[in-house]
Design an enzyme around this catalytic site. Structure first.
Site, PDB file in Angstrom:
ATOM      1  N   ASP A  86     -13.157 -12.455   1.193  1.00 24.01           N
ATOM      2  CA  ASP A  86     -13.008 -11.469   1.968  1.00 24.01           C
ATOM      3  C   ASP A  86     -13.683 -10.257   1.447  1.00 24.01           C
ATOM      4  OD1 ASP A  86     -12.377  -9.786   4.260  1.00 24.01           O
ATOM      5  OD2 ASP A  86     -10.197 -10.348   4.047  1.00 24.01           O
ATOM      6  N   HIS A 119     -19.973  -4.773   4.299  1.00 17.08           N
ATOM      7  CA  HIS A 119     -18.442  -4.837   4.595  1.00 17.08           C
ATOM      8  C   HIS A 119     -18.198  -6.256   3.880  1.00 17.08           C
ATOM      9  CE1 HIS A 119     -17.573  -0.973   6.307  1.00 17.08           C
ATOM     10  NE2 HIS A 119     -18.752  -0.892   6.648  1.00 17.08           N
TER      11      HIS A 119
HETATM   12  O1  F6P Z   1     -15.286  -6.893   8.438  1.00 20.28           O
HETATM   13  C1  F6P Z   1     -16.590  -7.044   9.031  1.00 20.28           C
HETATM   14  C2  F6P Z   1     -16.639  -7.008  10.299  1.00 20.28           C
HETATM   15  O2  F6P Z   1     -17.891  -7.492  10.996  1.00 20.28           O
HETATM   16  C3  F6P Z   1     -16.642  -5.571  10.930  1.00 20.28           C
HETATM   17  O3  F6P Z   1     -17.921  -4.921  10.798  1.00 20.28           O
HETATM   18  C4  F6P Z   1     -15.762  -5.754  11.933  1.00 20.28           C
HETATM   19  O4  F6P Z   1     -15.262  -4.449  12.349  1.00 20.28           O
HETATM   20  C5  F6P Z   1     -14.923  -6.566  12.120  1.00 20.28           C
HETATM   21  O5  F6P Z   1     -15.632  -7.766  11.120  1.00 20.28           O
HETATM   22  C6  F6P Z   1     -14.758  -7.343  13.335  1.00 20.28           C
HETATM   23  O6  F6P Z   1     -15.566  -8.175  13.802  1.00 20.28           O
HETATM   24  P1  F6P Z   1     -16.320  -8.223  15.515  1.00 20.28           P
HETATM   25  O7  F6P Z   1     -17.132  -7.018  15.395  1.00 20.28           O
HETATM   26  O8  F6P Z   1     -17.182  -9.122  15.234  1.00 20.28           O
HETATM   27  O9  F6P Z   1     -15.312  -8.310  16.340  1.00 20.28           O
END
Ligand code: F6P
Length: 472
Positions: A361, A153
């Site tokens: 991003d 992602h």
């Molecule tokens: O976009 C990357 C990401 O790690 C996603 O997998 C996740 O939903 C979001 O960022 C939020 O991050 P975290 O799980 O570390 O709060």
């Protein structure tokens, strides 16, 4: 149709889902048999070996607990203090503590051990994000030969940044254990190709060494999207309208500039506030007539670099307030809190400018959601970083270099002064792009490539032999 098993660090929670990933995959899994597997969110002294099943908002979710130490090394440590900054090209913010790798590996092995007994022969496994790069290797060590896909992602790093990561060779070998690796953007596939074609990290003499064999892994861009129709509907629901009314009461006729981001250094928030300061400094006509609302829910706040970003932003917002606020006018509001989707949809619809300026991003789903929530008769303008994956999708946005705060300030001016006809024309093509790249098309195209039928077309037998060799 084979069952679909989705694996990610976080599983969908009850109530409104905060992250784009959870929002996206909830819909996909609701349409097929299978379950979602991941961490329960609980830290315990001695986790059970077996996963617990639970029904969450109509989804079957299997979860395991982790120990505090393992979770720290895996999540705050290796994933978010090494992989995250390196993949976002912020090596200056990385903390290279190689021993975190052991905890990262242990958690991936724990995931594999708990998942293995739940799997059937023809299940398709779809693993998400950088926390779980080694999962396919761990599952294949346990004898699993199912189709496995991985979706990244976040952006794929440049080769230099990749080589700064401890154990990068093992991680890339882990990546080659997947049948399909999906990336957000062509830019990421190009970075991956640059690495995989050369691969010369550890040899001081002799020709470049190609040590990882990617010949049986398909790597391609599958840009993620949102559900634009759902957001369009949401933006006119009573819950969304309630938020719009609240804002209108507070703002009067001022034009709203809106940012919505996790409080993360990759989002370019200090640069954004600086650009806004320049807008106000260079264009007195906007004072009292515009308002910046930055929504920034705290994220990963046990990590020092995140705390520092938060402190920097506090100081910068205070500085802009001190410089421009008047007793009866405030130039900005900065809210460190998460809002549900209906409120956000209302804010998006109200905002004349959607300011989405990450320094780097993977995709940025806020850009998609902003576009989808616009009023077709009076749409706002998307100001978008050219370093977001979304820039490959949204050509009609006002694209900026987020490091160049003069350029972003100028884009803000253009957006605020843009005539209705141009706003409509740009929005129509943005909305068409959001529809083309919607979440259903994303999941369908990735899962189409991952299906056992697609494997047979490519000659699955040869691949079976390769797996056996790698397990042995
Ligand atoms: O976009 C990357 C990401 O790690 C996603 O997998 C996740 O939903 C979001 O960022 C939020 O991050 P975290 O799980 O570390 O709060």
């Amino acid at each position: 149709m084979s069952r679909l098993i989705i694996v990610s660090n976080r599983t969908p929670g009850k109530g409104p889902a905060a992250g784009g990933l959870a929002v996206a995959l909830r819909k996909t899994l609701a349409e097929r048999d299978g379950f979602w597997f991941g961490w329960s969110g609980k830290l315990v002294d001695a986790p059970e070996a077996e996963a617990r099943f639970e029904e969450i908002d109509g989804l079957t979710v299997a979860q395991i607990d982790l120990t505090r130490n393992d979770h720290h090394a895996y999540y705050a440590g290796f994933s978010n203090s090494i992989l995250w900054p390196s993949f976002h090209l912020r090596l200056d913010l990385a903390t290279i503590e190689g021993h975190w790798y052991e905890g990262y590996r242990r958690v991936n092995a724990q995931f594999a051990k708990a998942l293995r007994p739940l799997l059937r022969k023809d299940d398709v496994i779809w693993v998400h994000d950088y926390h779980l790069i080694p999962l396919a290797s761990e599952l294949r060590h346990l004898g699993l030969r199912n189709r496995m896909g991985f979706y990244l992602h976040i952006p794929f790093p440049t080769t230099d940044a990749l080589y700064a990561i401890p154990h990068h060779n093992e991680l890339m070998r882990d990546l080659s254990r997947y049948d399909i690796v999906g990336m957000q953007a062509q830019r990421d596939v190009a970075a991956f190709t640059e690495f995989s074609d050369h691969q010369s990290p550890s040899s001081l003499s002799g020709p470049p060494l190609k040590s990882v064999n990617f010949s049986t892994t398909e790597v391609a861009a599958f840009p993620i999207g949102s559900d634009p129709e759902a957001f369009a509907r949401l933006s006119v629901t009573p819950a969304a309208t309630k938020m719009v009314k609240r804002m209108e009461r507070a703002m009067g006729d001022q034009k709203l500039i809106l940012g919505v981001d996790r409080l993360d250094y990759s989002k370019g928030l200090p640069q954004r506030v600086e650009a806004y300061e320049k807008l106000l400094a260079n264009n007195a006509q906007f004072r009292r007539n515009v308002h910046l609302l930055q929504v920034a829910p705290p994220s990963r706040d046990t990590i020092k670099e995140y705390q520092e970003t938060s402190d920097t932003l506090d100081a910068m917002c205070g500085h802009v307030m001190g410089r421009f606020a008047e007793p009866d006018w405030q130039p900005l509001t900065y809210v460190k809190r998460a809002y549900g989707q209906p409120s956000l949809a209302g804010l998006y619809r109200l905002a004349r400018v959607g300011l989405v300026t990450p320094l780097r991003d993977g995709m940025n789903l806020v850009a998609h959601e902003y576009v989808a929530s616009q009023n077709p008769e009076d749409p706002g303008v998307l100001v978008l970083s050219r370093f977001a994956g979304a820039a490959e999708i949204f050509e009609e946005a006002l694209q900026v270099n987020p490091f160049d705060t003069d350029e972003t300030a100028e884009a803000l001016r253009l957006a605020l002064e843009m005539p209705l006809d141009e706003r409509k024309a740009r929005w129509q093509s943005l909305m068409a792009a959001a529809r083309r790249h919607n979440i259903d098309n994303w999941a369908t195209s990735f899962l189409g490539r991952l299906s056992p039928e697609a494997a047979q077309e490519e000659g699955g037998a040869a691949r079976d032999i390769l797996y056996l060799a790698s397990v042995a």
